[in-house]
Enzyme design. Structure first.
Site, mmCIF file in Angstrom:
data_model
loop_
_atom_site.group_PDB
_atom_site.id
_atom_site.type_symbol
_atom_site.label_atom_id
_atom_site.label_comp_id
_atom_site.label_asym_id
_atom_site.label_seq_id
_atom_site.Cartn_x
_atom_site.Cartn_y
_atom_site.Cartn_z
ATOM 1 N N GLY A 102 0.786 -1.233 0.000
ATOM 2 C CA GLY A 102 0.000 0.000 0.000
ATOM 3 C C GLY A 102 0.814 1.278 0.000
ATOM 4 O O GLY A 102 0.326 2.316 0.457
ATOM 5 N N ASN A 105 1.514 3.019 -2.601
ATOM 6 C CA ASN A 105 0.817 3.950 -3.508
ATOM 7 C C ASN A 105 -0.430 4.529 -2.852
ATOM 8 O O ASN A 105 -0.740 5.701 -3.034
ATOM 9 C CB ASN A 105 0.476 3.257 -4.831
ATOM 10 C CG ASN A 105 1.671 3.219 -5.759
ATOM 11 O OD1 ASN A 105 2.058 4.235 -6.331
ATOM 12 N ND2 ASN A 105 2.284 2.053 -5.882
ATOM 13 N N ASN A 156 -5.373 2.804 -13.046
ATOM 14 C CA ASN A 156 -4.419 1.808 -12.548
ATOM 15 C C ASN A 156 -3.011 2.383 -12.627
ATOM 16 O O ASN A 156 -2.694 3.134 -13.547
ATOM 17 C CB ASN A 156 -4.514 0.556 -13.439
ATOM 18 C CG ASN A 156 -3.534 -0.528 -13.021
ATOM 19 O OD1 ASN A 156 -3.425 -0.865 -11.842
ATOM 20 N ND2 ASN A 156 -2.803 -1.080 -13.987
ATOM 21 N N HIS A 188 0.816 1.203 -13.187
ATOM 22 C CA HIS A 188 1.598 0.050 -13.654
ATOM 23 C C HIS A 188 3.084 0.426 -13.632
ATOM 24 O O HIS A 188 3.451 1.505 -14.114
ATOM 25 C CB HIS A 188 1.164 -0.359 -15.062
ATOM 26 C CG HIS A 188 1.898 -1.557 -15.546
ATOM 27 N ND1 HIS A 188 1.600 -2.834 -15.115
ATOM 28 C CD2 HIS A 188 2.962 -1.689 -16.366
ATOM 29 C CE1 HIS A 188 2.432 -3.698 -15.664
ATOM 30 N NE2 HIS A 188 3.271 -3.020 -16.429
ATOM 31 N N ASP A 195 -3.933 -3.677 -19.070
ATOM 32 C CA ASP A 195 -3.012 -2.540 -19.267
ATOM 33 C C ASP A 195 -3.160 -1.892 -20.646
ATOM 34 O O ASP A 195 -2.180 -1.399 -21.209
ATOM 35 C CB ASP A 195 -1.544 -2.968 -19.050
ATOM 36 C CG ASP A 195 -1.314 -3.583 -17.678
ATOM 37 O OD1 ASP A 195 -1.974 -3.170 -16.713
ATOM 38 O OD2 ASP A 195 -0.464 -4.491 -17.566
ATOM 39 N N GLN A 230 10.581 7.501 -7.647
ATOM 40 C CA GLN A 230 10.771 8.555 -8.654
ATOM 41 C C GLN A 230 9.574 8.721 -9.580
ATOM 42 O O GLN A 230 9.416 9.764 -10.204
ATOM 43 C CB GLN A 230 12.026 8.256 -9.498
ATOM 44 C CG GLN A 230 13.302 8.341 -8.692
ATOM 45 C CD GLN A 230 14.545 8.126 -9.556
ATOM 46 O OE1 GLN A 230 14.473 8.004 -10.770
ATOM 47 N NE2 GLN A 230 15.703 8.060 -8.911
HETATM 48 C C1 GAR Z 1 3.358 -1.153 -7.397
HETATM 49 O O1 GAR Z 1 4.678 -1.177 -7.870
HETATM 50 C C2 GAR Z 1 2.381 -1.128 -8.558
HETATM 51 O O2 GAR Z 1 2.847 -0.372 -9.638
HETATM 52 C C3 GAR Z 1 2.321 -2.594 -8.914
HETATM 53 O O3 GAR Z 1 2.273 -3.254 -7.660
HETATM 54 C C4 GAR Z 1 3.013 -2.481 -6.708
HETATM 55 C C5 GAR Z 1 2.159 -2.278 -5.465
HETATM 56 O O4 GAR Z 1 2.878 -1.664 -4.429
HETATM 57 N N1 GAR Z 1 1.179 -2.878 -9.724
HETATM 58 C C6 GAR Z 1 1.193 -3.758 -10.726
HETATM 59 O O5 GAR Z 1 2.166 -4.443 -11.008
HETATM 60 C C7 GAR Z 1 -0.111 -3.877 -11.505
HETATM 61 N N2 GAR Z 1 0.075 -4.581 -12.750
HETATM 62 P P1 GAR Z 1 2.164 -0.950 -3.212
HETATM 63 O O6 GAR Z 1 1.160 -1.949 -2.608
HETATM 64 O O7 GAR Z 1 3.268 -0.637 -2.254
HETATM 65 O O8 GAR Z 1 1.483 0.291 -3.723
#
Ligand code: GAR
Length: 207
Positions: A12, A14, A108, A110, A151, A179
């Site tokens: 989590g 993000n 989303n 990615h 995607d 970044q």
């Molecule tokens: C993030 O790097 C996100 O971009 C990726 O999962 C991670 C979640 O991290 N998503 C994907 O790969 C979707 N295809 P988080 O739980 O720390 O935000």
């Protein structure tokens, strides 16, 4: 005021970036109405609890069939009455009925520059492993609207990140988050919350 529901599966970070941006005024006209996880142990749920944000867990594993899960999942989302749904590391396929209902209201994040290293099987660390394996010198992150493909929806924002010779998948993942992801995801939410984006002919236009 835009009501945002964030769907998560893991750490989590993000989600945290979006919560921080709301607190610090980098996202205006929006609030996080709720957080839904498919994983009961996701640290993302703890982040929501700490903030006093409504949260729940609903997983395909809790149901006999995928249809049943899809139905209950849509109900859980509907109950939070979102104007915008943010997939922040959410690893469950969004049911087509939800995509239709919330057309251009689901985004989303990615962890690559789409159309590189995306689509079925490319998620989390696998994306960075593939980028290093291919030897690309630049990668990054993309925020896009969610359509019926994987995607494939209209791209909202992208940010490039340079790859270093000594990068491991883990080091690269962290740098792409710091970044790129934690910057462009809140930016995209702010643009949408302030009516600055429109989808025309399957492409994002800035107003
Ligand atoms: C993030 O790097 C996100 O971009 C990726 O999962 C991670 C979640 O991290 N998503 C994907 O790969 C979707 N295809 P988080 O739980 O720390 O935000």
């Amino acid at each position: 005021m835009l009501d945002v529901v964030v769907l998560v599966s893991g750490g989590g970070t993000n989600l945290q970036a979006v919560m921080d941006a709301v607190d610090e005024g980098r996202i205006t006209n929006a609030r996080i109405a709720g957080v839904i996880s498919n994983n009961p142990n996701a640290y993302a749920l703890e982040r929501a609890r700490k903030k006093g944000i409504a949260n729940c867990c609903i997983s395909p594993k809790m149901f006999e069939t995928r249809e049943e899960f899809n139905e209950k999942f849509l109900e859980a989302v509907d109950e939070m009455e979102p104007d915008l749904i943010v997939l922040a590391g959410f690893l469950v396929v969004i049911p087509p009925v939800m995509i239709r209902k919330y057309r251009n209201q689901i985004i989303n994040i990615h962890p690559s520059l789409i159309p590189s290293f995306c689509g079925k099987g490319y998620y989390g660390l696998k994306v960075h492993e593939a980028a290093l394996e291919r030897g690309v010198k630049v990668t990054g992150a993309t925020v896009h609207f969610v359509d019926e493909g994987t995607d494939t929806g209209p791209i909202i924002l992208q940010k490039a990140v340079e790859i270093r010779q000594e990068d491991t998948p883990e080091a690269l993942q962290r740098r792409v988050m710091e970044q790129a992801e934690w910057k462009i995801l809140p930016q995209a939410v702010d643009l949408i919350a302030n009516g600055k984006i429109k989808v025309v002919d399957n492409q994002v236009r800035f107003l």
